[in-house]
Design an enzyme around this catalytic site. Structure first.
Site, short mmCIF file in Angstrom:
data_model
loop_
_atom_site.label_atom_id
_atom_site.label_comp_id
_atom_site.label_asym_id
_atom_site.label_seq_id
_atom_site.Cartn_x
_atom_site.Cartn_y
_atom_site.Cartn_z
N GLU A 49 42.85 -21.52 -44.64
CA GLU A 49 42.98 -22.85 -45.25
C GLU A 49 43.74 -22.69 -46.57
O GLU A 49 43.32 -21.93 -47.45
CB GLU A 49 41.62 -23.51 -45.51
CG GLU A 49 41.84 -24.93 -46.06
CD GLU A 49 40.57 -25.73 -46.34
OE1 GLU A 49 39.47 -25.17 -46.27
OE2 GLU A 49 40.71 -26.93 -46.66
N ASP A 124 48.86 -31.05 -52.70
CA ASP A 124 49.27 -31.85 -53.87
C ASP A 124 50.62 -32.50 -53.59
O ASP A 124 51.59 -31.81 -53.24
CB ASP A 124 49.37 -30.95 -55.11
CG ASP A 124 47.99 -30.54 -55.61
OD1 ASP A 124 47.01 -31.25 -55.30
OD2 ASP A 124 47.89 -29.51 -56.31
N LYS A 128 56.23 -37.38 -58.74
CA LYS A 128 57.51 -37.59 -59.44
C LYS A 128 58.61 -36.78 -58.75
O LYS A 128 58.41 -35.60 -58.43
CB LYS A 128 57.40 -37.12 -60.90
CG LYS A 128 56.51 -38.04 -61.72
CD LYS A 128 56.56 -37.66 -63.18
CE LYS A 128 55.62 -38.56 -63.97
NZ LYS A 128 55.04 -37.93 -65.12
N ASP A 160 47.26 -38.17 -47.61
CA ASP A 160 47.05 -39.61 -47.79
C ASP A 160 48.33 -40.28 -48.31
O ASP A 160 48.34 -41.48 -48.54
CB ASP A 160 45.92 -39.85 -48.79
CG ASP A 160 46.21 -39.19 -50.13
OD1 ASP A 160 46.53 -37.98 -50.13
OD2 ASP A 160 46.15 -39.88 -51.17
C1 LIG Z 1 44.47 -32.41 -53.54
S1 LIG Z 1 43.58 -30.95 -53.55
C2 LIG Z 1 42.85 -30.91 -51.91
C3 LIG Z 1 41.71 -29.92 -51.81
C4 LIG Z 1 41.08 -29.81 -50.41
N1 LIG Z 1 42.07 -29.35 -49.43
C5 LIG Z 1 40.50 -31.12 -49.96
O1 LIG Z 1 41.05 -31.72 -49.02
O2 LIG Z 1 39.50 -31.53 -50.54
C6 LIG Z 1 44.86 -29.73 -53.41
C7 LIG Z 1 44.36 -28.33 -53.67
O3 LIG Z 1 45.42 -27.41 -53.39
C8 LIG Z 1 45.47 -26.45 -54.44
N2 LIG Z 1 46.85 -25.96 -54.47
C9 LIG Z 1 47.94 -26.59 -54.97
N3 LIG Z 1 49.05 -25.86 -54.79
C10 LIG Z 1 48.65 -24.73 -54.14
C11 LIG Z 1 49.34 -23.58 -53.68
N4 LIG Z 1 50.66 -23.46 -53.84
N5 LIG Z 1 48.62 -22.61 -53.07
C12 LIG Z 1 47.27 -22.72 -52.91
N6 LIG Z 1 46.57 -23.79 -53.34
C13 LIG Z 1 47.25 -24.79 -53.94
C14 LIG Z 1 45.05 -27.23 -55.66
O4 LIG Z 1 44.62 -26.38 -56.72
C15 LIG Z 1 43.94 -28.10 -55.12
O5 LIG Z 1 42.69 -27.46 -55.15
#
Ligand SMILES: C[S@@+](CC[C@H](N)C(=O)[O-])C[C@H]1O[C@@H](n2cnc3c(N)ncnc32)[C@H](O)[C@@H]1O
Length: 214
Positions: A49, A124, A128, A160
């Site tokens: 994941e 994420d 922007k 989303d």
């Molecule tokens: C919007 S949150 C969603 C978290 C989880 N997947 C959920 O659905 O509840 C996005 C997560 O991805 C992590 N993240 C962002 N860029 C990442 C990357 N390049 N590699 C690993 N994790 C990343 C962020 O720190 C954050 O915890």
């Protein structure tokens, strides 16, 4: 801020650090490899994941499928600590955590045909335009996902954000992966998925498979 304070308070507890230490993988040895065989108690199909957040989905899934191995990948230092505490407390031999950029892991460190499923839930969106370069999904990343999946392996993805969904699905449709009508397991059961399901927000989710063309 309150969340950061809470996370720091949890992390100060020695038992939390012990639990986290039992699942945290430190990539070592060759800089650009990670050996799944060395980090799990036994060899088994590997599910990864990317951006696991606080681990709601992967902890439940690892408990449900003890005959598979699970690697939770999280970039944020604070979130990955909380994730590791949670995974450590779950005390599952088939669940490990690595704090790193998922792009580095997939593009450079995982061996070809070594992953049986990827789960990518609510990556994420970097709304922007000048920040789009930070997004996880690029054609190169999709090619790396494809290369590291085993034959028949799955990619599950949900977001989303309609515009990001269109972009992701277009990249995947243009790749060697094939869309599948199967359910997307984490769509409603990650932290974000639960929140969006409760609020009735639209979620765009798809499954893809790497099929063998003979
Ligand atoms: C919007 S949150 C969603 C978290 C989880 N997947 C959920 O659905 O509840 C996005 C997560 O991805 C992590 N993240 C962002 N860029 C990442 C990357 N390049 N590699 C690993 N994790 C990343 C962020 O720190 C954050 O915890």
């Amino acid at each position: 801020m309150a969340r950061l304070r809470k996370a720091a308070k949890v992390w100060r507890r020695p038992e939390a650090q012990r639990a986290a230490g039992s699942v945290l993988v430190q990539p070592g040895g060759d800089v650009f490899t990670i050996d799944a065989g060395a980090i799990f108690a036994s060899r088994a199909p590997l599910e990864v994941e990317l951006g696991a957040g606080k681990g709601d989905f992967i902890v439940a899934r690892a408990a449900e499928f003890p005959d598979r191995n699970f690697l939770a990948v999280e970039l944020s230092a604070i979130v990955s600590r909380m994730l590791a505490v949670r995974c450590g407390n779950a005390d599952l031999p088939n669940l490990r955590v690595v704090r790193m950029d998922g792009r580095t892991l997939v593009n450079l460190m995982l061996a070809p045909e070594s992953v049986s499923a990827y789960h990518i839930y609510f990556p994420d969106p970097w709304p922007k335009e000048r920040h789009h370069k930070h997004r996880l999904f690029t054609p190169h990343f999709v090619a790396s996902l494809t290369r590291t999946l085993v034959e028949g392996g799955a990619l599950y993805v949900a977001t989303d954000v309609a515009e990001y969904a269109r972009e992701i699905f277009a990249m995947l449709d243009a790749s060697e992966l094939v869309a599948s009508s199967e359910p997307v397991p984490g769509q409603l059961s990650t932290g974000f998925g639960r929140k969006f399901a409760a609020s009735g927000k639209t979620v765009y989710a798809r499954a893809y498979r790497k099929t063998v063309v003979k």
